[in-house]
Design a protein around this motif. Structure first.
Motif, mmCIF file in Angstrom:
data_model
loop_
_atom_site.group_PDB
_atom_site.id
_atom_site.type_symbol
_atom_site.label_atom_id
_atom_site.label_comp_id
_atom_site.label_asym_id
_atom_site.label_seq_id
_atom_site.Cartn_x
_atom_site.Cartn_y
_atom_site.Cartn_z
ATOM 1 N N ARG A 1 0.833 -1.204 0.000
ATOM 2 C CA ARG A 1 0.000 0.000 0.000
ATOM 3 C C ARG A 1 0.869 1.256 0.000
ATOM 4 O O ARG A 1 0.555 2.247 -0.670
ATOM 5 N N VAL A 2 1.960 1.221 0.762
ATOM 6 C CA VAL A 2 2.868 2.365 0.779
ATOM 7 C C VAL A 2 3.501 2.559 -0.608
ATOM 8 O O VAL A 2 3.601 3.689 -1.108
ATOM 9 N N GLY A 3 3.908 1.473 -1.242
ATOM 10 C CA GLY A 3 4.488 1.577 -2.574
ATOM 11 C C GLY A 3 3.516 2.193 -3.568
ATOM 12 O O GLY A 3 3.891 3.069 -4.365
ATOM 13 N N GLU B 1 2.211 -2.128 -9.169
ATOM 14 C CA GLU B 1 0.761 -2.137 -9.361
ATOM 15 C C GLU B 1 0.279 -0.814 -9.942
ATOM 16 O O GLU B 1 -0.664 -0.777 -10.744
ATOM 17 N N ALA B 2 0.937 0.283 -9.577
ATOM 18 C CA ALA B 2 0.577 1.602 -10.116
ATOM 19 C C ALA B 2 1.112 1.795 -11.532
ATOM 20 O O ALA B 2 0.468 2.425 -12.373
ATOM 21 N N PHE B 3 2.303 1.240 -11.809
ATOM 22 C CA PHE B 3 2.958 1.432 -13.108
ATOM 23 C C PHE B 3 3.120 0.072 -13.786
ATOM 24 O O PHE B 3 4.211 -0.501 -13.842
ATOM 25 N N GLN B 4 2.042 -0.445 -14.318
ATOM 26 C CA GLN B 4 2.013 -1.830 -14.777
ATOM 27 C C GLN B 4 2.733 -2.059 -16.102
ATOM 28 O O GLN B 4 2.967 -3.202 -16.486
ATOM 29 N N SER C 1 12.267 1.177 -15.264
ATOM 30 C CA SER C 1 12.646 -0.084 -14.611
ATOM 31 C C SER C 1 12.445 0.060 -13.102
ATOM 32 O O SER C 1 13.001 0.971 -12.490
ATOM 33 N N ILE C 2 11.641 -0.836 -12.525
ATOM 34 C CA ILE C 2 11.446 -0.880 -11.078
ATOM 35 C C ILE C 2 12.362 -1.961 -10.523
ATOM 36 O O ILE C 2 12.229 -3.141 -10.868
ATOM 37 N N VAL C 3 13.308 -1.576 -9.679
ATOM 38 C CA VAL C 3 14.276 -2.527 -9.122
ATOM 39 C C VAL C 3 13.948 -2.736 -7.644
ATOM 40 O O VAL C 3 14.028 -1.806 -6.837
ATOM 41 N N ALA C 4 13.567 -3.958 -7.297
ATOM 42 C CA ALA C 4 13.292 -4.313 -5.904
ATOM 43 C C ALA C 4 14.582 -4.745 -5.240
ATOM 44 O O ALA C 4 15.194 -5.738 -5.638
#
Length: 701
Positions: free
Chosen positions: A529-531, A587-590, A570-573
């Motif tokens: 949710r925070v992300g 989830e916001a930037f699919q 690019s989303i890097v976890a």
């Protein structure tokens, strides 16, 4: 081109190429240059198109201080003893002499007075019963006229005027024949004008007086020297706006340099689709491939083609469609975003193409405030950009404004510009789209003209030009290259920090994250949710959003929004504590790419190529050591890509004056987004470690 009367023409010429007056070998290579000639403008059109009516209105509108107005037939009557009656008795060869004398007289008068001559005349006569018309122009006409405007009035209107005209008795002419007559004149005039350095334009009845007045005023003062001064003024405006802070300037060609596409070709494709027809004589490929080549006159002719194709509103709409089809190379987007952050480095796009298209492309990329476009496309722009103009603007930036100049180009038209720059970069596209004549021209420039340049291959898997010894390879995203662009005045960049610490939403979202009783899946969901919140509340604002079309529930299309260049993100976890929050961002930037990384080396070059933004997501940033290692690794792979660190909580001192801030001070295009900033220096261990709490491993040693 000065008229004879249709009834008394004494010979019939079956086709234009059969005209004995025109031997193509007589197109003199030594005739006066365009800019040295008196400006003589012909007003042409079939009988009944309104030439005389327009001439009289122009005389009232423009006055006779700077313009002289002539009816062609009246001028013939003036120069021949006995007037038109005597002229009509002559054979065709004798008529040619008096027609030539008439146009020569006009040319001399205007050369002596400095006035612009506006002359009405006929190109050919064509009785309907004849298979072909007979032209009534002379060689002197072609050598005297500098401009010809053709009144492209619908044949139906012309036919109606013939019926209603009580002063002139004209043979009955059908609409079909008038159409054929007009088409023959337009086709042949357009070809002849290009062979003789005459600017030609069709003028439609809509806004006829205003349009012709504007064109005549432009023709009056527009010379190659004036053109350059206007382009230089445009460049000066862009430089002065930075209040003298610039030390380095990037001068960049547009078509097939900033992007793989050619906006001119796309424009004419749009026009062809809109008109549902194609006139090859009205395309840039035909124009520049003809006798005019890539001369000043050719680019001026291109402007007139754009003018006759669309009014201002339609032209802007066409440019919008073209801009939508143009995709800037992400390497240039990243580089120009980085330049935009510097006070001492500027960039200007100098384009032979359409200024309006490239302004729209840069606006879409968020670069329009910092990257200006020097280009034309319309009479109102005041100038055209030629190869010589490009070179002069680079020289002016270097010599007058005392700047260190980097020039980027892709074609032979850019070679003079590249040679004037301190640093020259040849942009090389894919083989099927790159300039076919560049290799030979480039080889000559290097071997014989002293050009020293490097090449940037875009995309990176395309083959280089020539060889990499003669033309060394560079990458626009390499640290070494970026440093060399920015090195003339280095300035530490502070770390940009965005956070929601005091917002009610942040207080609600952080509560389960701090609650020691919340572990496992509930804590995972809290981090997600925070992300999602950070993505929609802070990241979207920091990076920007773009509009796109979506289907409305009521059955029509409407506008939706997504992250700016979401597909090039690019989303890097950062494993393992950052995964849950990263999934919330995802989830916001699919449309973004999702990457797991335990160590910096887990991020590979292919994760960054073609991308514009990297989001490094971790649950907590304390000392920032891990973040620094990841940022430095990414910068070694891609020096200009935007990096945003996303975290639930960041330690206050580390992002203000601590080790994180110090380590990242020299990195531009970098920011941090956090749910909250905390003064607490506590680092979790064992049961208090965020990763252990997320995955129920608090019992492990």
């Amino acid at each position: 081109m000065l008229p004879a009367t249709c009834e008394n023409a004494s010979s019939i010429i079956p086709s234009l190429t059969a005209d004995p007056q025109l031997n193509q070998s007589t197109v003199s290579k030594t005739r006066s240059a365009f800019n040295d000639k008196a400006v003589v403008v012909g007003l042409y059109g079939v009988p009944g198109s309104g030439k005389t009516f327009l001439l009289n209105r122009l005389k009232r509108e423009l006055g006779q201080e700077h313009f002289a107005f002539y009816e062609g037939s009246e001028m013939i009557a003036t120069v021949i003893p006995g007037g038109l009656d005597e002229f009509q008795k002559l054979d065709e060869q004798e008529k040619v002499y008096w027609r030539q004398l008439a146009i020569d007289t006009i040319g001399k008068k205007c050369a002596d007075s400095g006035q612009v001559a506006v002359v009405t005349g006929h190109f050919m006569f064509w009785p309907e019963e004849e298979e072909a018309g007979w032209p009534v122009y002379t060689q002197n006409d072609l050598q005297t006229y500098t401009n010809i405007l053709y009144l492209d009035v619908p044949a139906e209107v012309v036919a109606q005027r013939h019926l209603e005209d009580t002063e002139k008795i004209r043979p009955s002419t059908s609409v079909t024949h008038l159409c054929k007559w007009q088409q023959a004149e337009k086709t042949q005039l357009r070809r002849l004008c290009r062979e003789y350095d005459i600017l030609f334009s069709l003028v439609s009845p809509h806004m006829l007086l205003n349009k012709v007045s504007t064109l005549l005023c432009d023709f009056r003062h527009h010379t190659e020297e004036y053109n350059l001064s206007q382009a230089e003024s445009k460049l000066d405006e862009a430089i002065i706006a930075d209040q003298g802070q610039l030390e380095t300037m990037l001068v960049i060609d547009a078509d097939r340099t900033l992007a793989a596409e050619d906006s001119g070709a796309l424009f004419w494709k749009e026009v062809s689709n809109l008109r549902r027809s194609r006139d090859d004589e009205c395309t840039l490929k035909t124009l520049f491939g003809g006798p005019l080549g890539y001369s000043y006159t050719a680019f001026r002719q291109a402007t007139l083609l754009y003018e006759e194709t669309a009014d201002d509103q339609e032209f802007d709409a066409l440019c919008q469609n073209v801009a939508s089809a143009v995709t800037m190379h992400p390497e240039f987007v990243s580089l120009l975003q980085l330049v935009a952050e510097q006070e001492h480095v500027g960039a200007v796009v100098v384009s032979c193409g359409l200024r309006r298209v490239w302004e729209k492309v840069l606006e879409r990329e968020g670069l329009s405030k910092t990257v200006k476009v020097v280009g034309g496309g319309r009479i109102a722009d005041g100038f055209v950009v030629t190869a010589a103009v490009k070179a002069a603007l680079v020289a002016r930036s270097r010599d007058t404004h005392k700047m260190y100049v980097w020039a980027f180009g892709d074609s032979p038209l850019d070679l003079d510009m590249l040679s004037k720059a301190d640093e020259a970069i040849v942009v090389v596209g894919e083989e099927q789209t790159r300039s076919k004549t560049m290799d030979a021209a480039l080889m000559n420039a290097i071997d014989n003209n002293g050009l020293r340049a490097c090449q940037a291959v875009l995309p990176s898997n395309a083959s280089p030009r020539l060889n990499t010894t003669k033309l060394p390879l560079i990458q626009l995203t390499e640290n070494e290259f970026v440093d060399s662009v920015l090195c003339r005045r280095y300035r530490h960049a502070s770390l940009q920090v965005l956070h929601a610490t005091d917002k009610p939403a942040a207080k609600l979202l952080m509560t389960p994250m701090r609650d020691a009783t919340v572990v496992g899946p509930p804590l995972l969901n809290a981090h997600k949710r925070v992300g999602f919140y950070l993505a929609t509340e802070l990241l979207a604002g920091a990076i920007g959003v773009e509009e796109y079309t979506i289907p409305h529930v009521q059955g029509h299309d409407t506008g939706g929004y997504r992250l700016f260049h979401e597909q090039q993100t690019s989303i890097v976890a950062l494993m393992r504590g950052g995964e849950a929050m990263a999934l919330g961002v995802y989830e916001a930037f699919q449309r973004a790419m999702f990457v797991h990384a335990t160590l910096p080396k887990d991020i590979m070059l292919h994760h960054l190529q073609g991308q514009l933004t990297v989001l490094l997501v971790d649950s907590v940033v304390n000392s920032g050591k891990t973040v620094v290692e990841f940022v430095q690794h990414i910068r070694n792979l891609h020096a200009t890509i935007r990096i945003v660190v996303v975290t639930g909580v960041a330690q206050a001192q580390s992002v203000s004056r601590g080790s994180l801030a110090q380590a990242l001070a020299g990195h531009s295009n970098l920011s941090l987004v956090a749910l909250r900033i905390s003064d607490n220096k506590f680092t979790g261990r064992g049961t208090t470690d965020t990763g252990n709490r997320l995955f129920n491993t608090t019992h492990l040693p």
